[in-house]
Design an enzyme around this catalytic site. Sequence first.
Site, PDB file in Angstrom:
ATOM      1  N   PRO A 277      62.219 -15.810  97.140  1.00 20.27           N
ATOM      2  CG  PRO A 277      60.875 -16.878  98.717  1.00 20.27           C
ATOM      3  CD  PRO A 277      60.841 -15.808  97.675  1.00 20.27           C
TER       4      PRO A 277
ATOM      5  CB  THR B 130      66.208 -14.904  93.276  1.00 24.44           C
ATOM      6  OG1 THR B 130      66.373 -14.365  94.597  1.00 24.44           O
ATOM      7  CG2 THR B 130      64.748 -14.845  92.885  1.00 24.44           C
ATOM      8  N   GLY B 131      68.835 -16.915  94.381  1.00 26.44           N
ATOM      9  CA  GLY B 131      70.280 -17.063  94.432  1.00 26.44           C
ATOM     10  C   GLY B 131      70.985 -16.087  95.342  1.00 26.44           C
ATOM     11  CE  LYS B 132      67.054 -13.669  99.230  1.00 30.34           C
ATOM     12  NZ  LYS B 132      66.153 -14.439  98.357  1.00 30.34           N
TER      13      LYS B 132
ATOM     14  CG  HIS C 200      36.076 -26.729  80.454  1.00 29.28           C
ATOM     15  ND1 HIS C 200      35.188 -26.042  81.253  1.00 29.28           N
ATOM     16  CD2 HIS C 200      37.308 -26.242  80.774  1.00 29.28           C
ATOM     17  CE1 HIS C 200      35.839 -25.183  82.009  1.00 29.28           C
ATOM     18  NE2 HIS C 200      37.138 -25.288  81.742  1.00 29.28           N
ATOM     19  CD  GLU C 201      40.673 -28.154  79.835  1.00 36.69           C
ATOM     20  OE1 GLU C 201      41.383 -27.189  79.467  1.00 36.69           O
ATOM     21  OE2 GLU C 201      40.243 -28.267  80.994  1.00 36.69           O
TER      22      GLU C 201
ATOM     23  CG  HIS D  35      39.950 -22.928  78.481  1.00 40.69           C
ATOM     24  ND1 HIS D  35      39.460 -21.708  78.886  1.00 40.69           N
ATOM     25  CD2 HIS D  35      39.627 -23.807  79.465  1.00 40.69           C
ATOM     26  CE1 HIS D  35      38.869 -21.839  80.060  1.00 40.69           C
ATOM     27  NE2 HIS D  35      38.951 -23.119  80.433  1.00 40.69           N
TER      28      HIS D  35
END
Length: 668
Positions: A227, A229-231, A446-447, A450
Amino acid sequence: MSDLDNKTKRRLPPKKLPPENVFSKAWLVWLAGAMLLIALLMWRTEDQKGPARINMQQVIELIDSGKVTEGTIQYDPSIGPTGATITGKVPVDAGLPLGATSFVTEGRVTDETAQALQRSKIFKEVRSETVMKSLLINVLPIMLLIGLVYFLFVRQLRSTGRSALNFGKSRAKMLTRDRDRLTFADVAGCDEAKEEVSEVVEFLRDPKKFQKMGGRIPKGMLMVGPPGTGKTLLAKAVAGEADVPFFSISGSDFVEMFVGVGASRVRDMFEQGRKNAPCLIFIDEIDAVGRQRGAGLGGGNDEREQTLNSLLVEMDGFDTTEGVIIIAATNRPDVLDSALLRPGRFDRQIYVDLPDIIGREQILRVHARKISLAESVDLGVIARGTPGLSGAELANLLNESALLAARRNKKKVEMEDVDDARDKVLWGRERRRVMDDNEKKSLAWHEAGHAVVQAVLDDGTMPVHKATIIPRGQSLGSVTYLPTKDILSSSRQKLLDRIAVAMAGRIGEKLVTHDISNGASSDIKMASATARAMVCDYGMSDLGPIALGDNQDTVFLGRDITRSKHISEDTARQIDEAISSLIKSQYLRAEKIIGEHLAALEKVASALLEHETIEGRHVLEILKFGEIKSPIVVVRQSNREPPVIGKPVVKAAPESMGSGPAAAPTPA
């Protein structure tokens, strides 16, 4: 020159304008007529109740007594040779019945009456009413009443009958080139799909070029892709480029509550196409009508299958003709019927994939035409930081940045606005929550875990972009990355690094609190899913290159409803052991990296506690120099304190709409 060439060069007929709102205008006309009818009836009622009707002798007596103030005489041949209507006004005390102040009489004017009228010198002669005037006064109210009844009842019943007969008509809309025209220049990020679709346009313009080689144009093309993507946008561009009639309809327009309506609409749609051949018909969301027949636990839907059968016959049956080209779009090609996908119906499937980094930059440039961007905005950096986003999401990203810049009272959209809009679109809006010192400290470590492990393991393809302890979306904090290229495939080492980075958050949190919390739940889920995919799908374990994952086909497609277990209990136990071994080994690896860079981890956590948000370059500077060299943009957080029990709560002033992190993304 052939008839096909003449039809090909024929200009698209002008679009038939929608009918005006006849109902509202007619309603106003009839409302005015009703008001006129009421006015006429009231006038006639007053005219009948006001004057007193008297005879000629009483008129002579009123004239002789001098009580008549003014009057008129109107001769009327219909009453007699000397017939006339005499009216006049008198005072209240003239003695007329009920105290009337005017009188009227009709009859023959005698010599005595004529002499009395001449003596008074008050009465004036007026012309008699024409037959047309009297006819309008007497007949017009009745005609207005009949017309009002006709409009309210008969016409509504007839329109209801006509609408009932139009159920089987196609709802396809013919588009014109003059209104909302789009071309291939407005479509970016899908060059291969544009090239395939443009072949149809080129064939319609110059069919001899292909017919000389013995080729024929595909009868149908199916555009498939995720969905956004420009169809549909690509189909609109075809309508703008092609010089032929273009019909647009949705798959759900064929479905109706009445049996047989869908098939009738399909036949009517192709009949319209043959009348305007050569033409293009675009069916959006064709999976609504082209779903596999006989699927589902409860059997097939007869009405939907009749519609699909009619579509199959019209596209390639005994009575089909050339000149009608079908372009359809769907994001669920797996549920379509196999008879619909065979050559001769949909000869070609065009996959419109998510754009790559070059396509994303092209899409951003197309949508940036209508937005006032500052010179500092680098669309290449934005494209690099938005992997996996579709064209619709990129358009929404620029729109959100424009709205954010307007709320901040800026004249142009700056890079920080685009960066904040990207964070909002991908991870949600900032949520200021009240956290005590212990929670904030645990979150910062915690961050920091990471960020440090990712910075150490990164080889330059996925550098740290930003680390923050400000809650956003469903997370209390986050570490985001800015990839330098599109990652199309991942090696085993990259997947192991991803698991190690996910485990680093809990390790950093455990170092400062000497305990664990549920803050790492999403990290654990992500690491477990990656490890299971490595073992069961990618064959990256000691079990070998064997596909051990479960079949995910849904039972509602009618495929393999009863399925036996395809792995033994011993194999399931080995899978669990392999997954656990991968996660434990990467946990120990992340723990070792953090132990080697413990000082850097502490400084990153302290910077997060002080500034709440730091950029990826600050993490690299801490790892390289032991301290932050470049300045940090301070993100101010509103002071919010928990209410004290027993004291009245004082409402603080509302936060500014433009609050949020202002750090611009910096390429690493």
